[in-house]
Design a protein around this motif. Structure first.
Motif, PDB file in Angstrom:
ATOM      1  N   LYS A 140     -57.840 -22.988 -11.026  1.00  0.00           N
ATOM      2  CA  LYS A 140     -56.952 -23.689 -11.947  1.00  0.00           C
ATOM      3  C   LYS A 140     -57.710 -24.827 -12.647  1.00  0.00           C
ATOM      4  O   LYS A 140     -57.663 -24.970 -13.877  1.00  0.00           O
ATOM      5  N   VAL A 141     -58.436 -25.639 -11.850  1.00  0.00           N
ATOM      6  CA  VAL A 141     -59.164 -26.776 -12.438  1.00  0.00           C
ATOM      7  C   VAL A 141     -60.236 -26.266 -13.385  1.00  0.00           C
ATOM      8  O   VAL A 141     -60.407 -26.788 -14.496  1.00  0.00           O
ATOM      9  N   SER A 142     -60.955 -25.200 -12.946  1.00  0.00           N
ATOM     10  CA  SER A 142     -61.963 -24.616 -13.842  1.00  0.00           C
ATOM     11  C   SER A 142     -61.314 -24.188 -15.139  1.00  0.00           C
ATOM     12  O   SER A 142     -61.850 -24.400 -16.227  1.00  0.00           O
ATOM     13  N   GLY A 143     -60.128 -23.578 -15.006  1.00  0.00           N
ATOM     14  CA  GLY A 143     -59.418 -23.126 -16.191  1.00  0.00           C
ATOM     15  C   GLY A 143     -59.136 -24.287 -17.134  1.00  0.00           C
ATOM     16  O   GLY A 143     -59.446 -24.215 -18.323  1.00  0.00           O
ATOM     17  N   MET A 192     -60.588 -27.130 -17.267  1.00  0.00           N
ATOM     18  CA  MET A 192     -61.815 -27.728 -17.800  1.00  0.00           C
ATOM     19  C   MET A 192     -62.374 -26.885 -18.944  1.00  0.00           C
ATOM     20  O   MET A 192     -63.088 -27.395 -19.795  1.00  0.00           O
ATOM     21  N   GLN A 193     -62.061 -25.598 -18.944  1.00  0.00           N
ATOM     22  CA  GLN A 193     -62.548 -24.737 -20.016  1.00  0.00           C
ATOM     23  C   GLN A 193     -61.448 -24.429 -21.017  1.00  0.00           C
ATOM     24  O   GLN A 193     -61.575 -23.479 -21.793  1.00  0.00           O
ATOM     25  N   ASN A 194     -60.370 -25.207 -20.964  1.00  0.00           N
ATOM     26  CA  ASN A 194     -59.299 -25.080 -21.947  1.00  0.00           C
ATOM     27  C   ASN A 194     -58.657 -23.689 -21.931  1.00  0.00           C
ATOM     28  O   ASN A 194     -58.467 -23.055 -22.960  1.00  0.00           O
ATOM     29  N   ARG A 195     -58.383 -23.198 -20.720  1.00  0.00           N
ATOM     30  CA  ARG A 195     -57.629 -21.949 -20.547  1.00  0.00           C
ATOM     31  C   ARG A 195     -56.706 -22.148 -19.361  1.00  0.00           C
ATOM     32  O   ARG A 195     -56.905 -23.063 -18.567  1.00  0.00           O
ATOM     33  N   PRO A 196     -55.648 -21.354 -19.218  1.00  0.00           N
ATOM     34  CA  PRO A 196     -54.653 -21.688 -18.195  1.00  0.00           C
ATOM     35  C   PRO A 196     -55.055 -21.375 -16.762  1.00  0.00           C
ATOM     36  O   PRO A 196     -54.503 -21.940 -15.847  1.00  0.00           O
ATOM     37  N   GLY A 197     -56.005 -20.469 -16.527  1.00  0.00           N
ATOM     38  CA  GLY A 197     -56.299 -20.087 -15.152  1.00  0.00           C
ATOM     39  C   GLY A 197     -55.237 -19.132 -14.645  1.00  0.00           C
ATOM     40  O   GLY A 197     -54.391 -18.672 -15.402  1.00  0.00           O
ATOM     41  N   PRO A 198     -55.257 -18.777 -13.330  1.00  0.00           N
ATOM     42  CA  PRO A 198     -54.278 -17.809 -12.820  1.00  0.00           C
ATOM     43  C   PRO A 198     -52.863 -18.349 -12.970  1.00  0.00           C
ATOM     44  O   PRO A 198     -52.597 -19.486 -12.616  1.00  0.00           O
ATOM     45  N   ASN A 199     -51.933 -17.554 -13.524  1.00  0.00           N
ATOM     46  CA  ASN A 199     -50.559 -18.039 -13.694  1.00  0.00           C
ATOM     47  C   ASN A 199     -49.530 -16.926 -13.555  1.00  0.00           C
ATOM     48  O   ASN A 199     -48.403 -17.085 -13.989  1.00  0.00           O
ATOM     49  N   ARG A 200     -49.891 -15.788 -12.939  1.00  0.00           N
ATOM     50  CA  ARG A 200     -48.943 -14.690 -12.863  1.00  0.00           C
ATOM     51  C   ARG A 200     -48.304 -14.546 -11.494  1.00  0.00           C
ATOM     52  O   ARG A 200     -47.106 -14.313 -11.382  1.00  0.00           O
ATOM     53  N   VAL A 201     -49.092 -14.649 -10.422  1.00  0.00           N
ATOM     54  CA  VAL A 201     -48.554 -14.370  -9.083  1.00  0.00           C
ATOM     55  C   VAL A 201     -47.938 -15.641  -8.512  1.00  0.00           C
ATOM     56  O   VAL A 201     -48.633 -16.612  -8.269  1.00  0.00           O
ATOM     57  N   LEU A 235     -64.425 -33.267  -6.611  1.00  0.00           N
ATOM     58  CA  LEU A 235     -65.765 -33.595  -7.103  1.00  0.00           C
ATOM     59  C   LEU A 235     -66.650 -32.347  -7.160  1.00  0.00           C
ATOM     60  O   LEU A 235     -67.415 -32.150  -8.109  1.00  0.00           O
ATOM     61  N   PHE A 236     -66.508 -31.479  -6.115  1.00  0.00           N
ATOM     62  CA  PHE A 236     -67.322 -30.264  -6.091  1.00  0.00           C
ATOM     63  C   PHE A 236     -67.042 -29.399  -7.326  1.00  0.00           C
ATOM     64  O   PHE A 236     -67.953 -28.840  -7.923  1.00  0.00           O
ATOM     65  N   ILE A 237     -65.752 -29.285  -7.696  1.00  0.00           N
ATOM     66  CA  ILE A 237     -65.405 -28.470  -8.872  1.00  0.00           C
ATOM     67  C   ILE A 237     -65.904 -29.148 -10.145  1.00  0.00           C
ATOM     68  O   ILE A 237     -66.475 -28.505 -11.027  1.00  0.00           O
ATOM     69  N   TRP A 238     -65.689 -30.440 -10.196  1.00  0.00           N
ATOM     70  CA  TRP A 238     -66.065 -31.236 -11.355  1.00  0.00           C
ATOM     71  C   TRP A 238     -67.555 -31.083 -11.646  1.00  0.00           C
ATOM     72  O   TRP A 238     -67.983 -30.800 -12.775  1.00  0.00           O
ATOM     73  N   VAL A 239     -68.358 -31.248 -10.574  1.00  0.00           N
ATOM     74  CA  VAL A 239     -69.814 -31.146 -10.743  1.00  0.00           C
ATOM     75  C   VAL A 239     -70.195 -29.738 -11.189  1.00  0.00           C
ATOM     76  O   VAL A 239     -71.080 -29.552 -12.010  1.00  0.00           O
ATOM     77  N   ARG A 240     -69.462 -28.741 -10.641  1.00  0.00           N
ATOM     78  CA  ARG A 240     -69.809 -27.360 -10.972  1.00  0.00           C
ATOM     79  C   ARG A 240     -69.754 -27.113 -12.472  1.00  0.00           C
ATOM     80  O   ARG A 240     -70.581 -26.397 -13.026  1.00  0.00           O
TER      81      ARG A 240
END
Lengths: 123, 342
Positions: free
Chosen positions: B32-35, B37-46, B298-303
């Motif tokens: 979700k956070v990656s999504g 950060m890349q201006n997309r929604p990420g998983p949102n169906r299940v 922080l781990f996601i942020w740095v990634r």
């Protein structure tokens, strides 16, 4: 004292149980339809050329050897680190610190030698 | 130990389940956070907002075929993911979740944590070797070289923590950080260099970006778990996320006061009835969880902020920057101890 480690064994046993459950799930829950293509090693679509059990770069052995040497020396620092405040309380802090400084200096010179000799160059 | 073993077993079982659920939540959080950060929604169906996606993924992995190369060593091939899961699940036993709430407290818990994390190198190496595939082998070798290189600096950063606390027990290290009054006793303020080194090495030890060379998909396909499928792959995945979570726990515990509330002495002075109560324990657990969530984030942020290192850069940073800095830091902390605690 050995009784203090029983909780650790307990935790290890539970974690091993979880791992075993997952392995059994992997074994029995999925379908099993083998064919030669599936059972080949993955090499981006080509037939695998030879085996992967070949010799590989000696650099990895070098890193492993240097690691063992330095790791043992780090282990020597632990007893000192635990008891340093006791030495300090006994008024021997400065002397102990001097000895450890020499130890770390020797370690540092060893590291410098390794770097200068090119033991840690990777390309 | 006055706690009966059956109760400990129940607590340990609870901790393992907590870690399993956390791993699922982390998978969701990362996607979700990656999504975002890349201006997309990420998983949102299940499920609501896609929250049940990782659980669905687990069931999918469970019912997938377990494929192993015919040329692989089947025993070691199965042993490797088991080793990874067992190690990842055992380390949380050493973490105190609140004052007095810890499964293993025997005076050498820091050493046990270090020992266990170094065993996970075996899991990676065995996975890479046993698959009998070139991608796996290269990924495994790279990963083990990386992990042992950064283990030295990690060990030295822990030496500086042990110096300050004068103890190898995680519980005593946390309590030692309560001495500075409000939050200044936390090791991150007394030992900032050590904290920085430890955080960097934690990223490297968990094979997270920017140190995710073992799984550099552009050059190595899948790294050491190229030849794993189904739930065995799921076990590596699980171990990776639990390791990431546990690393956040260890960072928070060793350097950021663990379960200590910020301004705990002042709060206790204002509300004396709180001392030793269940409410304080809950607050401490909540504090620890908040700190851990920050580091997990922080781990996601740095990634998504830093590009991946090249292999030679990785080795240069590990051996020529972090290791000398960590050595100097140990002496520096020893001097601090002489000057301010003698």
């Amino acid at each position: 004292m050995p009784a203090d480690f029983v909780p650790l064994l307990l935790m290890l046993a539970l974690a091993a149980g979880l791992a075993l459950t997952l392995l059994l799930a992997a074994r029995y829950l999925g379908p099993r339809r083998a064919n030669p293509i599936k059972e080949g090693a993955y090499e981006s679509g080509m037939d695998p050329i030879g085996t992967a059990r070949q010799r590989y770069s000696v650099k990895f052995y070098l890193v492993a050897m240097i690691f063992i040497i330095f790791d043992v020396e780090v282990v020597f620092l632990y007893p000192w680190a635990v008891s340093f405040q006791e030495f300090l309380a006994a008024g021997e802090g400065i002397g102990v610190l001097a000895v450890v400084s020499i130890f770390i200096l020797v370690l540092g010179v060893g590291l410098l030698y390794d770097i200068r000799k090119g033991g840690l160059e990777f390309d | 130990m006055d706690v009966p073993y059956w109760l400990l077993a129940i607590i340990a079982f609870g901790v393992i389940n907590f870690m399993l659920i956390s791993a699922s939540v982390l998978v969701y959080a990362e996607r979700k956070v990656s999504g975002y950060m890349q201006n997309r929604p990420g998983p949102n169906r299940v499920g609501p907002g896609g929250f049940l996606q990782p659980f669905a993924d687990v069931f999918k992995l469970m019912f997938k075929e377990d494929i192993a190369p015919r040329s692989a060593s089947s025993f070691v091939h199965s042993l490797a993911p088991a080793v990874m899961v067992v190690i990842a699940m055992t380390v949380p036993a050493m973490i105190p979740f609140a004052r007095g709430v810890v499964i293993v407290d025997n005076g050498v818990t820091v050493l046990i944590i270090l020992a266990l994390t170094s065993v996970s190198v075996y899991g990676v190496t065995m996975a890479g070797w046993s698959s009998n595939s070139k991608f796996s082998l290269l990924g495994g070798l790279r990963s083990s070289a990386q992990m042992i290189s950064y283990e030295l600096s990690m060990g030295l950063a822990v030496v500086s923590v042990v110096l300050l606390a004068g103890s190898l027990s995680v519980v005593e290290i946390v309590e030692d950080q309560a001495r500075g009054g409000a939050i200044l006793g936390w090791n991150v303020f007394r030992n900032p260099l050590g904290a920085l080194i430890f955080v960097i090495t934690a990223f490297a030890e968990t094979n997270r970006a920017p140190f995710d060379l073992p799984e550099a998909e552009q050059e190595l396909v899948g790294g050491y778990h190229t030849e794993y499928s189904g739930m065995k792959f799921g076990m590596f995945f699980l171990a990776e996320y639990v390791n990431w979570f546990v690393a956040s726990f260890v960072i928070a515990t060793l350097f950021f006061g663990g379960y200590l509330l910020p301004f705990e002495p002042q709060i206790l002075a204002a509300y004396p009835g709180l001392d030793g109560s269940v409410l304080l324990g809950l607050l401490q657990a909540l504090t620890l969880l908040l700190k851990v969530s920050f580091f997990a984030f922080l781990f996601i942020w740095v990634r998504w902020t830093l590009p991946r290192f090249k292999y030679n850069q990785l080795m240069t940073i590990g051996w020529k920057v972090l290791l000398p800095t960590a050595l100097v830091n140990v002496l520096l902390i020893a001097l601090v101890v002489v000057l301010f605690m003698g």
